[in-house]
Scaffold this active site. Structure first.
Site, PDB file in Angstrom:
ATOM      1  N   ARG A 440       0.837  -1.209   0.000  1.00 54.10           N
ATOM      2  CA  ARG A 440       0.000   0.000   0.000  1.00 54.10           C
ATOM      3  C   ARG A 440       0.874   1.263   0.000  1.00 54.10           C
ATOM      4  O   ARG A 440       0.625   2.201   0.743  1.00 54.10           O
ATOM      5  CB  ARG A 440      -0.937  -0.005   1.206  1.00 54.10           C
ATOM      6  CG  ARG A 440      -2.238   0.745   0.942  1.00 54.10           C
ATOM      7  CD  ARG A 440      -3.032   0.973   2.199  1.00 54.10           C
ATOM      8  NE  ARG A 440      -4.320   1.563   1.894  1.00 54.10           N
ATOM      9  CZ  ARG A 440      -5.053   2.237   2.749  1.00 54.10           C
ATOM     10  NH1 ARG A 440      -4.651   2.386   3.995  1.00 54.10           N
ATOM     11  NH2 ARG A 440      -6.202   2.738   2.403  1.00 54.10           N
ATOM     12  N   LYS A 473      -8.879   4.313  16.583  1.00 53.64           N
ATOM     13  CA  LYS A 473      -8.778   3.145  15.698  1.00 53.64           C
ATOM     14  C   LYS A 473      -7.307   3.058  15.296  1.00 53.64           C
ATOM     15  O   LYS A 473      -6.788   3.962  14.638  1.00 53.64           O
ATOM     16  CB  LYS A 473      -9.682   3.346  14.484  1.00 53.64           C
ATOM     17  CG  LYS A 473      -9.602   2.216  13.459  1.00 53.64           C
ATOM     18  CD  LYS A 473     -10.667   2.412  12.381  1.00 53.64           C
ATOM     19  CE  LYS A 473     -10.480   1.475  11.210  1.00 53.64           C
ATOM     20  NZ  LYS A 473     -11.343   1.843  10.076  1.00 53.64           N
ATOM     21  N   ASP A 475      -4.599   1.356  13.216  1.00 48.23           N
ATOM     22  CA  ASP A 475      -4.554   0.521  12.013  1.00 48.23           C
ATOM     23  C   ASP A 475      -3.127   0.050  11.722  1.00 48.23           C
ATOM     24  O   ASP A 475      -2.149   0.608  12.246  1.00 48.23           O
ATOM     25  CB  ASP A 475      -5.089   1.350  10.832  1.00 48.23           C
ATOM     26  CG  ASP A 475      -5.802   0.497   9.806  1.00 48.23           C
ATOM     27  OD1 ASP A 475      -5.537  -0.721   9.759  1.00 48.23           O
ATOM     28  OD2 ASP A 475      -6.625   1.042   9.048  1.00 48.23           O
ATOM     29  N   CYS A 521      -7.084  -2.521  14.281  1.00 46.74           N
ATOM     30  CA  CYS A 521      -7.488  -2.842  12.920  1.00 46.74           C
ATOM     31  C   CYS A 521      -6.209  -3.134  12.169  1.00 46.74           C
ATOM     32  O   CYS A 521      -5.160  -2.573  12.472  1.00 46.74           O
ATOM     33  CB  CYS A 521      -8.192  -1.611  12.334  1.00 46.74           C
ATOM     34  SG  CYS A 521      -8.489  -1.691  10.570  1.00 46.74           S
ATOM     35  N   ASP A 543     -12.626  -5.465   6.616  1.00 45.72           N
ATOM     36  CA  ASP A 543     -13.060  -4.350   5.767  1.00 45.72           C
ATOM     37  C   ASP A 543     -14.299  -4.741   4.975  1.00 45.72           C
ATOM     38  O   ASP A 543     -14.856  -3.914   4.250  1.00 45.72           O
ATOM     39  CB  ASP A 543     -11.945  -3.957   4.792  1.00 45.72           C
ATOM     40  CG  ASP A 543     -10.924  -3.042   5.449  1.00 45.72           C
ATOM     41  OD1 ASP A 543     -11.181  -2.591   6.573  1.00 45.72           O
ATOM     42  OD2 ASP A 543      -9.874  -2.784   4.837  1.00 45.72           O
TER      43      ASP A 543
HETATM   44  C1  GLA Z   1      -7.674   0.114   6.259  1.00 50.67           C
HETATM   45  C2  GLA Z   1      -8.794  -0.097   7.244  1.00 50.67           C
HETATM   46  C3  GLA Z   1     -10.004   0.680   6.807  1.00 50.67           C
HETATM   47  C4  GLA Z   1      -9.657   2.134   6.703  1.00 50.67           C
HETATM   48  C5  GLA Z   1      -8.480   2.324   5.762  1.00 50.67           C
HETATM   49  C6  GLA Z   1      -7.981   3.744   5.779  1.00 50.67           C
HETATM   50  O1  GLA Z   1      -7.970  -0.454   5.026  1.00 50.67           O
HETATM   51  O2  GLA Z   1      -9.065  -1.444   7.378  1.00 50.67           O
HETATM   52  O3  GLA Z   1     -11.074   0.485   7.713  1.00 50.67           O
HETATM   53  O4  GLA Z   1      -9.357   2.630   7.978  1.00 50.67           O
HETATM   54  O5  GLA Z   1      -7.390   1.487   6.125  1.00 50.67           O
HETATM   55  O6  GLA Z   1      -6.894   3.931   4.968  1.00 50.67           O
END
Ligand code: GLA
Length: 778
Positions: A440, A473, A475, A521, A543
């Site tokens: 990514r 959150k 991530d 996450c 997701d």
């Molecule tokens: C990931 C998370 C999503 C969102 C995106 C943001 O894919 O799983 O829920 O927060 O990043 O970039």
């Protein structure tokens, strides 16, 4: 007394299970029994391994006893090089330079409570711990094995600590957290596997001769294979049959191994994945593994799941949010992605407030140059073009609307196009002289490096203190490759050091800020594990917000984790992950089994849909304690296109049941609704939750529903559809708990003849929620 321990036999007991082993004449630990509780005065002898004749091709451990071969014994641990040719939990170059280790009994001690690892966060509040010290007498290397009992949850955890008591270095290449040799009961292995947007799908595989390993080498527990798995009798159902459960309290690379030996013993081991792992201990140093989690139940899959749910809810998740009802949130990601302005956010927030949402979560894109996923990660300075009044100003506006404020971060990552990378290129994980790989468009920050840990702790902490943020959150959106850190002499330590660094970062950020609810996450459920749950009471499960996919994902997770641990959102249909169209009612009916949120742009919804959302949130909030913390069970429906879940309130006063249909079949047979786990003598009323049908669902059939014949795709019809919907069938049954457990025969479904208000109209992806409430006679 949960332990009855002599130097010979170790009897460990939880409320309903027994775990027994003994010391053999040569000092190895022989596994005797793990299953439903036995009377503690039972003799161990009937359970012990009995060998009366020499078996061909076996290696004798001792010339004085030709009947003693390690390869044939059910063990609690195994070393290397002494004739046990099954998967070994241990491989090391020992201080004398050889690959031999024979761990035999030296001492044991019963300790009170849990004795969690010091270099990792572990489970807590156990009842008692047994520590058995084994030693490889040739080198003086010692191994402490720990068994901790969680009596009420019926869980035993295990872990190992290796101490180099030798005079030269030793290098570990593999060390599992625990292993056990179970008798083969015609076991089937159930694993929870997948990938991005298809996490935790359950797969089963009969145990046959040889070894099966599932695990992760991605640097995280991964969406490929959850660390948790089950071994179930082939005849086990949701409610009957022996089921063993195994899990690992670990965020990083892991492996779970099952091996059926040629003498029908099932070796089960779990621990840090040995791929590219090596760890050197100088004399006096020690290494501790994460914890293995074990349970067993004779009451089928639900029995094992209930043990795990209790264990996770009471001994893994911690802090003030553990038992506190979790807020209904709206997350702006699927509504906006990176493209938003403060007025757009506030417009969404106001609509969210109107449907009853309590917390507004601002996802990715609020900081630095983060207008797309190629820049900005690492720079957590607010983007003033998007949020002119900063985070504090935005939070203030939310608060005036009546909403709490939650914020997204991805603190373990950096884009090359960021100020952080430009200032500290050496903080990004890359292997010098080798190709750099990206995921990514981003690189991983080197959490093995204490300077990087300090930076993340300080940066994130400062943002959290700059505004009234009540939710984060956290991530993590790429797998770890190119693993290398300038802080390590032995790069084989990288992945485990990273996990230790992450534990420190999370502890130091959130320990002093217990008011913040953390939801972790990792591209959805890439890190759904007990290690993360030690820090974050809830995890974004996937997701994928398509409820039909969620029927598989949440169902899979429910075998190992309780509903309070997974975030579940209602999103726009057709779904952004599958292009499948699903009814609004089903989106809620699935997300209600979890921590509810919304993730869609509410401005595209009509008046009737917003009303429906308002009623959904109202229902959820009224029954939230049951939905988040009730006793969750999967109810078997003997039809492949049906799923049924239920939760019963901790005090039994109510239950909520979700009845779901995937693809409809023509002329469906009669369906039965079973509500289990209630007081058989109690009186209850079961009623459908109010939900609606939209005229567009009927196509040309609408001619039979409305008094006037309209073009089903015409303007008048579309306008009518915005102002009129139909209540879905209402069913109401008064019955005893016993009757409900045996099953209520529901009204028939739509069978192609005609529409009427009595008929259940599930069609493809339809569903109903039933609320069961206890009634008193007076
Ligand atoms: C990931 C998370 C999503 C969102 C995106 C943001 O894919 O799983 O829920 O927060 O990043 O970039």
């Amino acid at each position: 007394m949960p332990m009855d321990v002599t130097a010979e036999v170790f009897r460990l007991e939880t409320s309903t299970t027994s775990y027994w082993f003994r010391r053999t004449r040569f000092g190895h630990l022989e596994h005797l029994y793990y299953g439903p509780r036995l009377p503690v005065d039972d003799d161990a002898e009937p359970l012990a391994h009995k060998r009366t004749a020499v078996i061909g091709s076996s290696v004798d451990y001792d010339p004085g006893d030709p009947l003693y071969s390690l390869d044939l014994l059910p063990l609690e641990w195994s070393g290397q090089g002494y004739g046990d040719f099954r998967f070994s939990p241990f491989e090391a170059r020992m201080p004398d330079g050889v690959f031999a280790a024979d761990f035999t009994y030296r001492a044991h001690e019963v300790l009170s409570g849990a004795v969690p690892p010091v270099s990792l966060t572990g489970a807590y509040d156990g009842d008692a711990t047994l520590r058995v010290t084994l030693a490889d007498e040739a080198t003086g290397v010692e191994l402490d094995l720990y068994w901790t009992l969680y009596e009420a949850a019926d869980v035993v955890t295990r872990r190992a600590v290796l101490r180099n008591g030798g005079t030269a270095d030793l290098t570990i290449r593999r060390i599992m957290s625990g292993m056990v040799d179970l008798p083969h009961r015609d076991l089937v292995v159930h694993t929870f596997d997948g990938g991005w947007i298809k996490e935790a799908n359950r797969h089963e595989r009969p145990l046959t001769y040889g070894m099966h390993a599932h695990g992760s080498t991605t640097g995280a527990s991964s969406n490929r294979h959850n660390p948790g798995f089950l071994l179930a009798e082939s005849t086990a159902t949701q409610d009957a049959g022996w089921v063993y459960g195994v899990n690992l309290v670990y965020i990083g690379n892991h492996v779970g191994v099952t091996e059926l030996s040629n003498h029908d013993l099932v070796r089960v081991a779990v621990g840090i994945h040995p791929d590219r792992f090596s760890w050197t201990l100088t004399p006096g140093e020690s290494f501790e593994t994460p914890e293995m989690v074990l349970t067993v139940s004779p009451d089928g899959f639900n029995g094992a799941s209930h043990h795990f749910h209790d264990f996770v809810g009471r001994h893994v998740v911690r802090g003030p949010w553990r038992d506190r009802e979790r807020p209904v949130l709206l997350n702006n990601w699927e509504a906006h992605f990176f493209s938003f302005t403060e007025p757009r956010l506030l417009e969404l927030a106001k609509s969210a407030k109107k449907i009853g949402v309590e917390l507004f979560v601002l996802d990715d894109g609020w900081f630095g140059a983060r207008d797309h996923d190629r820049a900005g990660l690492g720079d957590y300075t607010v983007n003033r073009k998007k949020l002119p009044s900063g985070l504090a100003g935005f939070a203030e506006k939310l608060s005036r609307i009546g909403l709490d404020f939650g914020l997204w971060f991805e603190p373990e990552m950096v884009n090359e196009d960021s100020d952080l990378f430009r200032a500290h290129p050496d903080w990004a994980v890359r292997t010098p002289g080798r190709r750099t790989t990206r995921g990514r468009h981003q690189l991983v920050l080197d959490l093995c490096n204490p300077a990087v840990q300090d930076y993340v702790i300080e940066q994130v902490g400062a943002v959290l203190d700059s505004a009234p943020i009540t939710y984060v959150k956290w991530d993590m959106n790429r797998h770890v490759s190119d693993a290398w850190s300038p802080t390590l002499d032995d790069q084989g330590e990288f992945h485990h050091r990273y996990v230790q660094g992450l534990h420190r970062v999370l502890t130091e950020i959130f320990g002093p800020r217990p008011h913040i609810l953390l939801e972790s996450c990792s591209s959805g459920g890439n890190r759904f594990d007990l290690g993360m749950l030690c820090h974050s009471p809830q995890i974004w499960a996937s997701d994928d917000t398509d409820p039909i996919e969620r029927l598989k994902i949440q169902d899979g997770l429910s075998y190992l984790y309780p509903p309070s641990t997974w975030g579940a959102h209602v999103s726009a249909s057709p779904h952004q992950q599958t292009l499948r169209a699903t009814p609004l009612s089903t989106r809620f009916n699935v997300a209600a089994f979890g921590v509810l949120g919304y993730e869609m742009d509410l401005k595209y919804l009509g008046r009737l849909e917003l009303k429906e959302l308002r009623e959904q949130v109202e229902f959820y909030r009224a029954h939230r304690r049951t939905l988040q913390f009730g006793r969750f069970s999967r109810v078997h429906v003997p039809k492949a296109n049906k799923v049924q879940w239920q939760v019963v309130a901790p005090d039994g006063h109510e239950a909520v049941t979700g009845y779901y249909q995937t693809l409809a079949q023509a002329s469906e047979g009669f369906d039965r609704l079973r509500v289990v786990g209630l007081d058989p003598e109690g009186r209850y009323v079961t009623e459908t939750r109010r939900q609606y049908l939209y005229l567009r669902q009927f196509g040309e059939l609408v001619k039979h529903i409305l008094p006037v014949a309209l073009d089903p795709d015409g303007m008048v019809m579309r306008t009518a559809g915005r102002f009129r919907n139909l209540p879905d069938t209402v069913e109401r049954y008064a019955a005893s708990g016993a009757l409900l457990a045996s099953g209520v025969l529901l009204r028939n479904q739509f069978v192609g003849t005609h529409y009427n208000e009595q008929t259940r109209l599930l069609a493809d992806f339809g569903s109903t929620l039933y609320l069961t409430e206890r009634v008193t006679d007076d």
